[in-house]
Design an enzyme around this catalytic site. Structure first.
Site, mmCIF file in Angstrom:
data_model
loop_
_atom_site.group_PDB
_atom_site.id
_atom_site.type_symbol
_atom_site.label_atom_id
_atom_site.label_comp_id
_atom_site.label_asym_id
_atom_site.label_seq_id
_atom_site.Cartn_x
_atom_site.Cartn_y
_atom_site.Cartn_z
ATOM 1 N N TYR A 50 -17.860 -8.446 -10.697
ATOM 2 C CA TYR A 50 -18.915 -9.201 -11.398
ATOM 3 C C TYR A 50 -18.959 -8.768 -12.863
ATOM 4 C CZ TYR A 50 -23.402 -11.024 -12.852
ATOM 5 O OH TYR A 50 -24.387 -11.686 -13.557
ATOM 6 N N VAL A 59 -18.367 -26.341 -10.777
ATOM 7 C CA VAL A 59 -17.584 -25.963 -11.966
ATOM 8 C C VAL A 59 -16.194 -25.431 -11.600
ATOM 9 C CG1 VAL A 59 -19.554 -25.511 -13.503
ATOM 10 C CG2 VAL A 59 -18.601 -23.637 -12.129
HETATM 11 C C1 8X3 Z 1 -27.520 -9.888 -13.696
HETATM 12 C C2 8X3 Z 1 -27.979 -8.532 -14.045
HETATM 13 O O1 8X3 Z 1 -27.850 -6.022 -13.623
HETATM 14 O O2 8X3 Z 1 -27.576 -7.457 -11.688
HETATM 15 O O3 8X3 Z 1 -26.408 -10.300 -14.403
HETATM 16 O O4 8X3 Z 1 -25.822 -7.259 -13.299
HETATM 17 S S1 8X3 Z 1 -27.263 -7.290 -13.115
#
Ligand code: 8X3
Length: 249
Positions: free
Chosen positions: A149, A57
């Site tokens: 993230y 992607v």
């Molecule tokens: C996955 C869950 O809690 O590791 O997105 O961010 S966490």
């Protein structure tokens, strides 16, 4: 009438694979992923008519070329499941790797945008479609070391909301699925193959399984035309927030 078509990114493992298996009862499927061998294996196992598209992607040209390469009778995609996404590293902000940051922003945010851009115009033309974005509890909360993230998943949350607004007049449904802890290859990737570290994430409580999320996706898709599920946070019973998990030891 022929069956509706669903396209799933990141279909080679975890939530994507479980969703492909479940939806194969009722949909023609386009399974997408980077790992051709896994796609071929899955395609052989699925009982429905299936096409596989092998691309990363992150590669904008490859995304558009792959989707445009679909034969005419596979072009009218009814359901887009933007599932491809990864976490890379779990570091403090001043210690994080820029390669990890690039990977997360390129896959989770830009990759989702490229695939969406290749498919949404057709949905708009047909005034029909359902987009399901796989976000995360990390799109709703920020936790220590989650920084980039969490930022990537907050971006997915914003994009879901933006899509819902912009596509409202075209009768296109847009859903966000926000899982908490799901036992998949997710942690193995986050910890770069360190299985000991990865397995620890899922110890001493009962995490979700990929099938739990796949079943939720099936439920969301099975609502009648006038019902759009907007946003669903799905947690293991043992999890109250990103950081509060009732570990039994
Ligand atoms: C996955 C869950 O809690 O590791 O997105 O961010 S966490």
């Amino acid at each position: 009438m022929s069956q509706s078509i669903a396209l799933i990114t990141g279909a080679t493992s975890g939530i994507g694979e479980a969703t492909a298996r479940l939806l194969s009862k009722n949909y023609r499927l386009i399974i997408c992923g980077r790992r051709t061998d896994r796609l071929e294996k899955l395609q052989k196992e699925l009982s429905t008519e299936t096409r596989m598209l092998s691309f990363d992607v992150r590669d904008k040209d490859a995304v558009f070329e792959a989707i445009q390469s679909l034969p005419a009778d596979w072009q009218e995609i009814d359901v887009l499941i933007n599932n491809a996404g990864n976490a890379h590293g779990l570091d403090l902000i001043h210690e994080g790797s820029t390669d990890d940051w690039d990977a997360m922003m390129d896959i989770n945010v830009k990759g989702l945008l490229y695939v969406s851009k290749a498919i949404i115009p057709g949905m708009v033309e047909r005034k029909k479609g359902h987009i399901i974005n796989l976000s995360s509890i990390a799109g709703l909360e920020v936790y220590t070391r989650g920084n980039v993230y969490c930022a990537s998943k907050h971006a997915v949350d914003a994009l879901t909301k933006g899509m819902r607004l912009d596509l409202n007049e075209h009768s296109i449904k847009v859903t966000s699925i926000d899982p908490g802890l799901v036992e998949t290859e997710f942690s193995e990737v986050r910890f770069k193959g360190d299985s000991k570290k990865a397995n620890k994430v899922y110890l001493n409580y009962t995490p979700l399984k990929a099938i739990d999320i796949a079943e939720t996706i099936e439920f969301v898709l099975n609502r009648p035309p006038h019902v759009m599920i907007g946003d669903l946070l799905i947690l293991p019973t043992d999890q109250a927030s990103s950081t509060v998990v009732n570990k039994k030891s």
